[in-house]
Design an enzyme around this catalytic site. Structure first.
Site, PDB file in Angstrom:
ATOM      1  N   ASN A  85       0.844  -1.190   0.000  1.00  0.00           N
ATOM      2  CA  ASN A  85       0.000   0.000   0.000  1.00  0.00           C
ATOM      3  C   ASN A  85       0.887   1.250   0.000  1.00  0.00           C
ATOM      4  O   ASN A  85       1.847   1.340   0.775  1.00  0.00           O
ATOM      5  CB  ASN A  85      -0.878  -0.021   1.257  1.00  0.00           C
ATOM      6  CG  ASN A  85      -1.966   1.029   1.229  1.00  0.00           C
ATOM      7  OD1 ASN A  85      -1.731   2.164   0.799  1.00  0.00           O
ATOM      8  ND2 ASN A  85      -3.140   0.669   1.672  1.00  0.00           N
ATOM      9  N   HIS A 130     -11.888   0.672  -8.827  1.00  0.00           N
ATOM     10  CA  HIS A 130     -11.236  -0.528  -9.351  1.00  0.00           C
ATOM     11  C   HIS A 130     -11.349  -1.647  -8.305  1.00  0.00           C
ATOM     12  O   HIS A 130     -11.087  -1.425  -7.129  1.00  0.00           O
ATOM     13  CB  HIS A 130      -9.759  -0.225  -9.615  1.00  0.00           C
ATOM     14  CG  HIS A 130      -9.052  -1.312 -10.343  1.00  0.00           C
ATOM     15  ND1 HIS A 130      -8.885  -1.298 -11.705  1.00  0.00           N
ATOM     16  CD2 HIS A 130      -8.505  -2.450  -9.909  1.00  0.00           C
ATOM     17  CE1 HIS A 130      -8.252  -2.386 -12.071  1.00  0.00           C
ATOM     18  NE2 HIS A 130      -8.005  -3.106 -10.997  1.00  0.00           N
ATOM     19  N   HIS A 132     -10.508  -4.100  -5.737  1.00  0.00           N
ATOM     20  CA  HIS A 132      -9.272  -4.343  -5.008  1.00  0.00           C
ATOM     21  C   HIS A 132      -9.586  -4.783  -3.587  1.00  0.00           C
ATOM     22  O   HIS A 132     -10.720  -4.683  -3.119  1.00  0.00           O
ATOM     23  CB  HIS A 132      -8.395  -3.085  -4.975  1.00  0.00           C
ATOM     24  CG  HIS A 132      -8.985  -1.939  -4.241  1.00  0.00           C
ATOM     25  ND1 HIS A 132      -9.990  -1.170  -4.759  1.00  0.00           N
ATOM     26  CD2 HIS A 132      -8.715  -1.415  -3.018  1.00  0.00           C
ATOM     27  CE1 HIS A 132     -10.309  -0.215  -3.898  1.00  0.00           C
ATOM     28  NE2 HIS A 132      -9.556  -0.344  -2.835  1.00  0.00           N
TER      29      HIS A 132
END
Ligand code: ZN
Length: 320
Positions: A85, A130, A132
């Site tokens: 991340n 998106h 994820h």
């Protein structure tokens, strides 16, 4: 003995009469007041999620080939792509906090790694359309896992069987809260569900961790998740928002311990209550006293079960 869902001797009907249900996984109670769902709604309406999100957006930092905030360019990946991340909540090298010297002011070191499960939809605070998810690994057992560690261990020592293995067997027989099932997995609206259309995904056999699944169980897992998510989207004909996550037996030092009381499972927590724009809020009594739900888990399961397994956006083929 009648279950809370059925009609008892005193004329009790779970769909009409308020009652509390016990959640053995969290050691807490939920108030079920099914009659409240009939009340008129004057509260907040949410914006429905956007319908036409492009399949590929070069400006979206999670897309293949796009540039992320730290300047790194994603490869043109075609399968699962894992990366640290860029704004992690946990880092591996945080220092030890000072001792406050008082038990009411305790702090502890928190170290870990974040790689991009969390949630789907802006309503759940998801910052990117998106698809994820996020893997969090920490030097400590977080609250939810710590609670489930305690309750599952207690159940195992008292009854000699993993709690969620026994629960899955019971739900497979009772069927009233089943949403979808296949040879390896089942999805139920748990007896103690708090969120309106909350579900629990459970393996039929005893499995500690995701990595313990065999190939055929991975395939049947993908299949049952797809069937559930199509039903979710079909419920209010919208890309259904939810927060979803896996809980498995702890790793690290716990690998050496007997984790036989654990059972791998996934939670789905969707916020929507009655339409694409009316969400459930956990405020007031729920924040200060106890969670409450407006339709029974059996009613929620029945609605999800009745929905088609073909996505509402896929037009039926014309037959000649
Ligand atoms: Zn859990």
């Amino acid at each position: 003995m009648e279950s809370a869902a059925g009609g008892g001797e005193g004329g009790f009907r779970a769909s009409e009469h308020q009652h509390s249900r016990y959640n053995p996984l969290r050691d807490e109670w939920v108030l079920v007041s099914a009659h409240r769902v009939k009340r008129p709604w004057h509260g907040q309406l949410e914006k429905p999620p956007p319908e036409d999100v492009p399949r590929w957006d070069p400006k979206n930092p999670l897309c293949p080939g796009a540039t992320r905030a730290n300047g790194e360019v994603n490869p043109n990946y075609e399968g699962t792509f894992v990366f640290p991340n860029d704004f992690p909540a946990l880092q591996p090298d945080a220092p030890e906090p000072d001792d406050s010297g008082h038990p009411l002011f305790q702090a502890a070191a928190a170290r870990g790694v974040c790689k991009i499960f969390e949630n789907k939809g802006a309503m759940m605070g998801c910052s990117n359309p998106h698809p994820h998810c996020q893997v969090w690994a920490s030097s400590f057992l977080p609250n939810e896992a710590r609670l489930e560690e305690r309750t599952q261990r207690q159940h195992h020592s008292q009854h000699g069987v993993p709690m969620l293995l026994e629960y899955a067997e019971q739900e497979a027989q009772r069927k009233e809260r089943l949403v979808v099932e296949n040879e390896d997995w089942l999805v139920v609206v748990p007896y103690w569900a708090t969120w309106p259309f909350q579900t629990l995904l459970l393996p039929r056999r005893h499995v500690l961790r995701l990595r313990d699944l065999c190939d055929s169980e991975r395939n049947s897992l993908a299949s049952i998740m797809r069937r559930l998510l199509i039903k979710y989207d079909n419920l209010f004909q919208v890309s259904f928002p939810y927060s979803m996550g896996w809980h498995g037996a702890p790793t690290g030092p716990h690998l050496q311990e007997d984790c036989g009381h654990w059972q791998l499972h996934a939670h789905y927590y969707p916020p929507l209550l009655r339409s694409a724009t009316v969400r459930k809020f956990m405020v007031g009594y729920e924040m200060l006293a106890q969670a409450q739900r407006d339709l029974t888990p059996e009613q929620a399961a029945e609605r999800l079960r009745a929905l088609p397994e073909v996505h509402y956006k896929l037009k039926p083929q014309k037959t000649v």
